[in-house]
Scaffold this active site. Structure first.
Site, PDB file in Angstrom:
ATOM      1  N   GLY A 202       0.733  -1.261  -0.106  1.00 32.11           N
ATOM      2  CA  GLY A 202      -0.049  -0.270   0.008  1.00 32.11           C
ATOM      3  C   GLY A 202       0.713   1.173   0.045  1.00 32.11           C
ATOM      4  O   GLY A 202       1.844   1.155  -0.646  1.00 32.11           O
TER       5      GLY A 202
ATOM      6  N   TYR B  55     -12.193   2.467  13.924  1.00 35.81           N
ATOM      7  CA  TYR B  55     -11.178   3.213  13.092  1.00 35.81           C
ATOM      8  C   TYR B  55     -11.315   4.651  13.016  1.00 35.81           C
ATOM      9  O   TYR B  55     -10.089   5.475  13.095  1.00 35.81           O
ATOM     10  CB  TYR B  55     -11.288   2.522  11.689  1.00 35.81           C
ATOM     11  CG  TYR B  55     -10.348   3.075  10.588  1.00 35.81           C
ATOM     12  CD1 TYR B  55      -9.117   2.413  10.620  1.00 35.81           C
ATOM     13  CD2 TYR B  55     -10.461   4.041   9.736  1.00 35.81           C
ATOM     14  CE1 TYR B  55      -8.060   2.729   9.914  1.00 35.81           C
ATOM     15  CE2 TYR B  55      -9.604   4.509   8.948  1.00 35.81           C
ATOM     16  CZ  TYR B  55      -8.374   3.682   8.915  1.00 35.81           C
ATOM     17  OH  TYR B  55      -7.393   4.136   8.082  1.00 35.81           O
TER      18      TYR B  55
END
Ligand code: NAG
Ligand code: NAG
Length: 330
Positions: free
Chosen positions: A54, A205
Site C-alpha cells: 500500500g 477506526y
C-alpha cells in the site's frame, strides 16, 4: 421527452461541463507531485512502518530513490522481504533494510527501537504509516485493545523511544498517516484498554485516526519545534486495509474503487510531509490528500484532551520510567 432532450443539449450544459473539467484539470496540474520535488536524502535515515504494501511501500520506494538509508518496518518477514527486494531492485539503493515490527505489541516496539538505536545514531524521518481497520475486538496479552494498540499506542511508544535520535538529527520530521475519517471519531481513553467498547469497527477506526491527530498536536506542543510532526489524510485509497472485513464489504469497496486513489497516488501527501521543502518549519498541522493544510476536528487540538491522552498512553505503554521521560519537557 422532447423538452428533456432540448434541455440536455443546451449549450449552457456544454459550457458548464467544459468549465468544470478545465477547473479539475488545472487543479490536478497544480497539485504537488513527488516527481517534481528534487530533494535528495543522501546521508539521512528514514523509517517507514507498514512498508510492505500500500501507501507505505510507495513512500519507502520514494525515500529510497532519494538515496535515504531506508528502514522498512514490517510485521511479516515474508511480505517484508518481497518489498525489500522490489525496492532495492527499483532504486539500486543498497541501504534499504528490513526490520520486524508489530505495532500492536509494545514488546515488539521496544525490541525494534532498541535494535535500531544500537546501530543508528540518527533518524531524520519517521513515517508512522502502519495501521489496520476492521480488527476484531480483542484484548492483547499486554492488556490493550488490539485496534487501539496497533494504530495508536504502538506508534506512540515507537515515536517516543526514537525521539532522542530524531532530536539529534534536527530538523527531523515525524509524519503520521491519519485520515479524514477522524472527523467522525470520538474520544474515550477507556477504549485504549477495551474497558469501553465502541459500537462498530468503523467507529473504532475513525476514533484511532482521531487519536493520531490528538497525539500529533500534543507532541508538537511538547517538542516546541525541535522536531516537526504533522498528520495527514492520504485520500481514500484502495489498500489492504479492508482485509479484515467480510467478503461483501470488500466487494462493495472494490466496486467503488474506480473512484479511489491507487496506493501510489495515496502516498503523495505522506511523501510531501516527509520531504518537501514547503513543509519546512511547519509542525503540529494536518494536511489534506491534495497536500494543502486543513483544519482537523477542533477537539484534536484541545490541549486538555491532548494531555489526558498523552498521560494515559504513557501509563499504558510503560513509558515515563527512569531515563525514558521523553517528549515531556513541558
Ligand atoms: C503520531 O504522533 C504521535 C506523537 O508523535 C504519536 O504518539 C502517535 O501515535 C503517532 N502515530 C500515529 C500513527 O498517529
Ligand atoms: C466513520 O467515518 C466514515 C466517513 O469517513 C463514516 O461514513 C462512518 O459513518 C463513520 N463511522 C461512525 C461509526 O461514525
Amino acid at each position: 421527452m422532447d423538452a428533456l432532450s432540448s434541455v440536455a443539449s443546451h449549450p449552457v450544459w456544454f459550457a458548464c461541463a467544459l468549465a468544470l473539467s478545465t477547473a479539475l484539470w488545472v487543479r490536478k496540474k497544480r497539485r504537488w507531485a513527488p516527481g517534481t520535488c528534487p530533494v535528495d536524502l543522501s546521508g539521512k535515515t528514514a523509517i517507514v512502518t507498514g512498508a510492505n504494501s500500500g501507501i507505505g511501500k510507495y513512500v519507502a520506494l520514494d525515500l529510497a530513490r532519494r538515496n535515504a538509508h531506508t528502514v522498512l518496518a514490517c510485521r511479516s518477514l515474508e511480505r517484508g522481504r518481497a518489498a525489500l527486494e522490489e525496492i532495492r531492485r527499483a532504486t539500486g539503493n543498497p541501504r534499504v533494510e528490513l526490520r520486524l515490527l508489530d505495532t500492536s505489541s509494545m514488546a515488539s516496539v521496544r525490541d525494534f527501537a532498541q535494535k535500531f538505536l544500537e546501530k543508528n545514531k540518527r533518524l531524520d524521518i519517521l513515517v508512522n504509516n502502519a495501521g489496520a481497520s476492521g480488527l476484531p475486538h480483542t484484548i492483547t496479552v499486554e492488556g490493550l485493545e488490539l485496534s487501539f494498540a496497533t494504530n495508536v499506542l504502538g506508534p506512540f511508544l515507537l515515536t517516543n523511544l526514537l525521539l532522542d535520535a530524531l532530536k539529534a538529527s534536527a530538523p527531523a520530521r515525524i509524519v503520521n498517516v491519519s485520515s479524514s475519517m477522524h472527523y467522525w471519531g470520538s474520544v474515550d481513553v477507556r477504549c485504549l484498554t477495551g474497558e469501553e467498547r465502541m459500537k462498530s469497527s468503523s467507529q473504532v477506526y475513525n476514533s484511532t485516526k482521531l487519536m493520531n491527530v490528538i497525539f500529533t498536536t500534543e507532541l508538537h506542543r511538547r517538542l516546541r519545534g525541535t522536531v516537526s510532526v504533522n498528520a495527514l489524510h492520504p485520500g481514500i485509497v484502495k489498500t489492504e486495509i479492508m482485509r479484515y472485513y467480510s467478503w461483501w464489504a470488500r466487494l462493495l469497496f472494490n466496486m467503488c474503487s474506480f473512484f479511489l486513489k491507487t496506493p501510489k497516488e495515496g502516498a503523495t501527501s505522506t511523501i510531501y510531509c516527509a520531504v518537501s521543502q514547503q513543509v519546512e518549519g511547519i509542525s503540529g498541522k494536518y494536511f489534506d490528500s491534495d497536500c494543502s493544510l486543513a483544519v482537523p476536528l477542533p477537539l484534536a487540538e484541545d490541549p486538555a484532551i491532548g494531555q489526558k491522552f498523552w498521560e494515559a498512553a504513557e501509563r499504558l505503554t510503560g513509558l515515563g520510567g527512569a531515563g525514558e521521560k521523553l517528549g515531556g519537557n513541558k
